[in-house]
Design a protein around this motif. Structure first.
Motif, PDB file in Angstrom:
ATOM      1  N   THR A 126      38.805  38.190  27.819  1.00  0.00           N
ATOM      2  CA  THR A 126      39.633  38.633  28.945  1.00  0.00           C
ATOM      3  C   THR A 126      40.083  40.074  28.745  1.00  0.00           C
ATOM      4  O   THR A 126      41.215  40.435  29.091  1.00  0.00           O
ATOM      5  CB  THR A 126      40.860  37.710  29.085  1.00  0.00           C
ATOM      6  OG1 THR A 126      41.580  37.684  27.836  1.00  0.00           O
ATOM      7  CG2 THR A 126      40.450  36.302  29.443  1.00  0.00           C
ATOM      8  N   GLY A 127      39.193  40.892  28.180  1.00  0.00           N
ATOM      9  CA  GLY A 127      39.547  42.268  27.860  1.00  0.00           C
ATOM     10  C   GLY A 127      39.239  43.275  28.952  1.00  0.00           C
ATOM     11  O   GLY A 127      39.217  42.953  30.150  1.00  0.00           O
ATOM     12  N   ASP A 128      38.959  44.508  28.532  1.00  0.00           N
ATOM     13  CA  ASP A 128      38.804  45.639  29.449  1.00  0.00           C
ATOM     14  C   ASP A 128      37.763  45.403  30.534  1.00  0.00           C
ATOM     15  O   ASP A 128      38.018  45.643  31.708  1.00  0.00           O
ATOM     16  CB  ASP A 128      38.414  46.908  28.665  1.00  0.00           C
ATOM     17  CG  ASP A 128      39.594  47.520  27.934  1.00  0.00           C
ATOM     18  OD1 ASP A 128      40.736  47.182  28.299  1.00  0.00           O
ATOM     19  OD2 ASP A 128      39.372  48.315  27.010  1.00  0.00           O
ATOM     20  N   VAL A 129      36.564  44.954  30.137  1.00  0.00           N
ATOM     21  CA  VAL A 129      35.476  44.863  31.117  1.00  0.00           C
ATOM     22  C   VAL A 129      35.698  43.744  32.139  1.00  0.00           C
ATOM     23  O   VAL A 129      35.573  43.993  33.350  1.00  0.00           O
ATOM     24  CB  VAL A 129      34.111  44.715  30.420  1.00  0.00           C
ATOM     25  CG1 VAL A 129      33.011  44.469  31.454  1.00  0.00           C
ATOM     26  CG2 VAL A 129      33.799  45.979  29.618  1.00  0.00           C
ATOM     27  N   PRO A 130      36.028  42.508  31.718  1.00  0.00           N
ATOM     28  CA  PRO A 130      36.322  41.507  32.745  1.00  0.00           C
ATOM     29  C   PRO A 130      37.458  41.937  33.667  1.00  0.00           C
ATOM     30  O   PRO A 130      37.404  41.703  34.882  1.00  0.00           O
ATOM     31  CB  PRO A 130      36.706  40.265  31.925  1.00  0.00           C
ATOM     32  CG  PRO A 130      35.996  40.441  30.636  1.00  0.00           C
ATOM     33  CD  PRO A 130      36.039  41.919  30.371  1.00  0.00           C
ATOM     34  N   LEU A 131      38.482  42.589  33.103  1.00  0.00           N
ATOM     35  CA  LEU A 131      39.595  43.068  33.926  1.00  0.00           C
ATOM     36  C   LEU A 131      39.115  44.118  34.918  1.00  0.00           C
ATOM     37  O   LEU A 131      39.505  44.115  36.092  1.00  0.00           O
ATOM     38  CB  LEU A 131      40.693  43.649  33.032  1.00  0.00           C
ATOM     39  CG  LEU A 131      41.961  44.136  33.746  1.00  0.00           C
ATOM     40  CD1 LEU A 131      42.626  43.005  34.510  1.00  0.00           C
ATOM     41  CD2 LEU A 131      42.934  44.735  32.729  1.00  0.00           C
ATOM     42  N   THR A 132      38.232  45.005  34.461  1.00  0.00           N
ATOM     43  CA  THR A 132      37.668  46.022  35.347  1.00  0.00           C
ATOM     44  C   THR A 132      36.867  45.389  36.471  1.00  0.00           C
ATOM     45  O   THR A 132      36.972  45.778  37.634  1.00  0.00           O
ATOM     46  CB  THR A 132      36.762  46.986  34.546  1.00  0.00           C
ATOM     47  OG1 THR A 132      37.561  47.715  33.606  1.00  0.00           O
ATOM     48  CG2 THR A 132      36.061  47.985  35.472  1.00  0.00           C
ATOM     49  N   VAL A 133      36.064  44.373  36.133  1.00  0.00           N
ATOM     50  CA  VAL A 133      35.262  43.684  37.143  1.00  0.00           C
ATOM     51  C   VAL A 133      36.170  43.009  38.169  1.00  0.00           C
ATOM     52  O   VAL A 133      35.968  43.123  39.380  1.00  0.00           O
ATOM     53  CB  VAL A 133      34.331  42.644  36.486  1.00  0.00           C
ATOM     54  CG1 VAL A 133      33.675  41.750  37.548  1.00  0.00           C
ATOM     55  CG2 VAL A 133      33.252  43.341  35.659  1.00  0.00           C
ATOM     56  N   PHE A 134      37.207  42.327  37.692  1.00  0.00           N
ATOM     57  CA  PHE A 134      38.120  41.607  38.585  1.00  0.00           C
ATOM     58  C   PHE A 134      38.884  42.556  39.504  1.00  0.00           C
ATOM     59  O   PHE A 134      39.138  42.244  40.666  1.00  0.00           O
ATOM     60  CB  PHE A 134      39.117  40.799  37.763  1.00  0.00           C
ATOM     61  CG  PHE A 134      38.590  39.480  37.261  1.00  0.00           C
ATOM     62  CD1 PHE A 134      39.382  38.345  37.296  1.00  0.00           C
ATOM     63  CD2 PHE A 134      37.311  39.364  36.738  1.00  0.00           C
ATOM     64  CE1 PHE A 134      38.918  37.123  36.830  1.00  0.00           C
ATOM     65  CE2 PHE A 134      36.835  38.160  36.265  1.00  0.00           C
ATOM     66  CZ  PHE A 134      37.637  37.028  36.318  1.00  0.00           C
ATOM     67  N   GLN A 135      39.263  43.723  38.976  1.00  0.00           N
ATOM     68  CA  GLN A 135      40.098  44.644  39.748  1.00  0.00           C
ATOM     69  C   GLN A 135      39.306  45.665  40.558  1.00  0.00           C
ATOM     70  O   GLN A 135      39.714  46.031  41.660  1.00  0.00           O
ATOM     71  CB  GLN A 135      41.057  45.390  38.816  1.00  0.00           C
ATOM     72  CG  GLN A 135      42.166  44.532  38.243  1.00  0.00           C
ATOM     73  CD  GLN A 135      43.172  45.352  37.455  1.00  0.00           C
ATOM     74  OE1 GLN A 135      42.819  46.291  36.762  1.00  0.00           O
ATOM     75  NE2 GLN A 135      44.437  44.985  37.558  1.00  0.00           N
TER      76      GLN A 135
END
Length: 278
Positions: free
Chosen positions: A154-163
Motif C-alpha cells: 500500500t505504498g507510493d505506487v498503489p497510492l499514485t494509481v488510486f489517486q
C-alpha cells in the motif's frame, strides 16, 4: 497540522484531497480509455501479474480492445508473459505502446530498457512519477478495458494509481494461506479509504490437480477465500490452480495461447459491474 491519513470521510480539514477528481491526472489528449481496473494485493508473490495478463487475454477474447499498464516498475513481468520485446515508440506528441500478437497494448518499463535484466534502482517518488507518465504521456488508442498491474503493498505506487488515475475499481489477488485474510483486509481498507470499488477477489495457487486421478491437492492447506469474500461482501471472481501448462506458457511468452476457464466468470462480472457504473 496532523498527518494526512488519506481517509477523507473522517477528516475535518478542508483540502483538495476531498475532491478525488482534483488529484486525477488527465490522460493524453489523443487517448481514449473507457474503463480502468487495477489489480492489487497486500503482499508480493501471489500472482498479480498472472491475473492481470489472464484478465486482459479473456477480455480481448470477448471482443474488447484491451491494454495493460505495468505499474510494477522495479519488478516488471508483463512483457515476458506475452513474449513482447518491441520497444516503446514515440515522438514529441507522446509514447506509443507496442501491441501483443492478439492486439493488447502494453506499457512497461522493460519495453524502454536496452537490457530487460537491468535493474531499476529508483526511489519511490521517481517510480510513482514514471507510472503517472505511463498514463499521461502515452497515447492509448480506443481502449475498452485497461488493466493496471500494481506492485504489492500500500505504498507510493498503489497510492499514485488510486489517486492519479481514474480507475473504475480494483481486483484483489490472494492465495490460500491463512495469513492472507489479514493481507486482503489491508488492500480492502486502502480501497475503502480511497473510495474505490472492489470488484472481487481472485485466489491463485488454490490447489494442484493430480494428473493421474484428478484429485485436488490443497498444497497450502484449506482455502479461506469463501469466508473472506463473505466477510467483505466481495464476489469470488475465480480460483486459479497450480497449473504446469499455464506456467509453461507464461515462461515461453505465450500467455495468449492459454486454454482454460479459470477467469471466464471474472471477465463476465467485470463487464457487468463496469456497465452498471456508466
Amino acid at each position: 497540522m496532523s498527518e494526512c491519513t488519506h481517509n477523507c470521510s473522517t477528516c475535518s480539514s478542508s483540502c483538495s484531497s476531498k475532491d478525488k477528481k482534483s488529484l486525477t491526472e488527465p490522460a493524453h489528449e489523443l487517448s481514449s480509455v473507457k474503463h480502468i481496473i487495477a489489480v492489487v494485493s497486500g503482499k508480493g508473490g501471489v500472482g498479480k501479474s498472472l491475473v492481470t495478463s489472464m484478465l486482459a487475454v479473456n477480455m480481448q477474447r470477448l471482443g474488447y480492445k484491451t491494454a495493460i499498464l505495468d505499474a510494477d516498475v522495479t519488478g516488471p513481468s508483463i512483457p515476458k508473459s506475452f513474449g513482447l520485446k518491441a520497444a516503446v515508440e514515440g515522438d514529441d506528441k507522446g509514447m506509443i505502446p507496442p501491441s501483443t500478437t492478439s492486439g493488447i497494448d502494453i506499457m512497461s518499463i522493460n519495453l524502454m530498457l536496452d537490457d530487460e535484466t537491468k535493474p531499476v534502482v529508483w526511489r519511490g517518488p521517481v517510480i510513482a512519477g514514471a507510472v503517472k507518465q505511463f498514463w499521461t504521456d502515452t497515447i492509448w488508442h480506443d481502449i475498452d478495458y485497461m488493466f493496471i498491474d500494481c506492485p504489492p503493498g500500500t505504498g507510493d505506487v498503489p497510492l499514485t494509481v488510486f489517486q492519479s488515475i481514474p480507475i473504475d475499481g480494483i481486483v484483489i489477488v490472494s492465495s490460500p494461506q491463512e495469513l492472507v485474510s489479514m493481507i486482503v483486509e489491508k488492500a480492502a481498507n486502502m480501497a475503502a479509504m480511497m473510495d474505490v470499488p472492489v470488484y472481487g477477489i481472485v485466489e491463485n495457487m488454490s490447489y494442484l490437480k493430480c494428473p493421474d486421478c484428478g484429485k485436488e491437492i490443497k498444497v497450502f492447506g484449506d482455502s479461506h477465500i469463501d469466508a473472506i469474500a463473505e466477510k467483505f461482501g466481495y464476489d469470488l471472481l475465480g480460483r486459479i490452480p497450480m497449473d504446469s501448462k499455464l506456467s509453461a506458457l507464461v515462461d515461453k511468452g505465450w500467455i495468449e495461447m492459454m486454454n482454460n476457464d479459470y477467469l471466464d466468470k471474472a471477465a463476465e462480472i467485470l463487464v457487468n459491474r463496469t456497465k452498471k457504473q456508466i
